[in-house]
Design an enzyme around this catalytic site. Structure first.
Site, PDB file in Angstrom:
ATOM      1  CB  SER A  23      -0.882  -0.068   1.242  1.00 23.11           C
ATOM      2  OG  SER A  23      -1.846   0.933   1.207  1.00 23.11           O
ATOM      3  CB  CYS A  24       0.051   4.829   0.068  1.00 27.87           C
ATOM      4  SG  CYS A  24       0.815   6.439   0.166  1.00 27.87           S
ATOM      5  N   PRO A  25       3.336   4.091   0.671  1.00 29.68           N
ATOM      6  CG  PRO A  25       5.495   4.925   1.096  1.00 29.68           C
ATOM      7  CD  PRO A  25       4.346   4.183   1.735  1.00 29.68           C
TER       8      PRO A  25
END
Lengths: 86, 172
Positions: A23-25
């Site tokens: 997931s982000c980043p």
């Protein structure tokens, strides 16, 4: 410059980066890590499950000077395409 | 001549896209947020400076006990009471006497978010500059040997000098 979905499906990617398990980043880090191995003018395909990537990868491309081509989502995950410009 | 000067001025202004982050807080969630931003900025080719001051320094402590001589009684008490390392931080909300961070870590894993340890490792791999406030270290009685390797120890001028070349500065 975004490309029509039909054209994206026909695109031959020079490299496919699988960032679905992150997931982000994560997807941006994966793109950054892999871009060096792609020839200028080549196409990189990023696989992602984090839908934030739909906004983040274009933003990353804009900052890095690459051409974001668009995304396809009918495989059950996202396929995002970009062309390395420099 | 003036046009030329103006042009050069514009060029120098445009090239300043570095990012500086002052991390003051030592809570798990805030430290995660800071490292997510630092990693993202580094992945976008910006130079990133993180300035660790006060409570955030605990996130950089080694998890194991390090024997240090010469601490005052108060400094010793601080060393014991403050969390040793990124794995022992509390959350800023819903800490529930230590259960909160465990729950949040589980939820982060379930959502495929990188762990704080991984975020820190990735930031270092990407060349994020990490400066630790020497003055805070002195107040809290922390020594460099108690912290993870490859940190810089400096003061506010070092951070400010990097901030001069940055177009974003965060205080977390």
């Amino acid at each position: 410059m975004t490309v029509a979905v039909e054209e994206l499906k026909e695109l031959k990617s020079d490299q496919v980066i699988d960032a679905r398990a992150t997931s982000c980043p994560g997807p941006i880090l994966a793109a950054k890590k892999a871009i060096g191995g792609i020839p200028v003018g080549g196409v990189m395909e990023v696989l992602a499950s984090d839908t934030g990537t739909l906004k983040d990868l274009p933003a990353w491309c804009k900052k890095m000077g690459h051409d974001y081509l668009g995304s396809v989502d009918d495989a059950g995950y996202l396929q995002l395409f970009l062309r390395k410009m420099k | 001549m003036i046009d030329e000067l103006l042009e050069r001025e514009v060029e120098t202004v445009e090239t300043k896209t570095n990012k500086t982050i002052i991390l003051f807080s030592g809570e798990f969630d805030k430290v995660v947020a800071a490292f997510v931003i630092a990693n993202g900025a580094a992945a976008m080719d910006d130079e990133v400076t993180m300035f660790f001051t006060f409570w955030s320094i605990n996130a950089l402590r080694r998890p194991e006990k390090v024997a240090i001589s010469g601490k005052t009684a108060l400094q010793k008490a601080f060393s014991v009471m403050m969390p040793r390392g990124a794995g022992r931080l509390n959350t800023s909300h819903m800490n529930f006497a230590g259960a909160g961070p465990k729950l949040m870590k589980r939820m982060m894993r379930e959502q495929n978010v990188m762990s704080l340890d991984d975020l820190i490792a990735s930031a270092r791999e990407q060349g994020v500059k990490m400066i630790v406030c020497q003055m805070s270290m002195d107040i809290m009685g922390l020594k460099a040997e108690e912290l993870i390797d490859d940190l810089e120890f400096a003061g506010v001028a070092s951070y400010l000098s990097d901030a001069d070349d940055a177009n974003v500065n965060l205080f977390i």
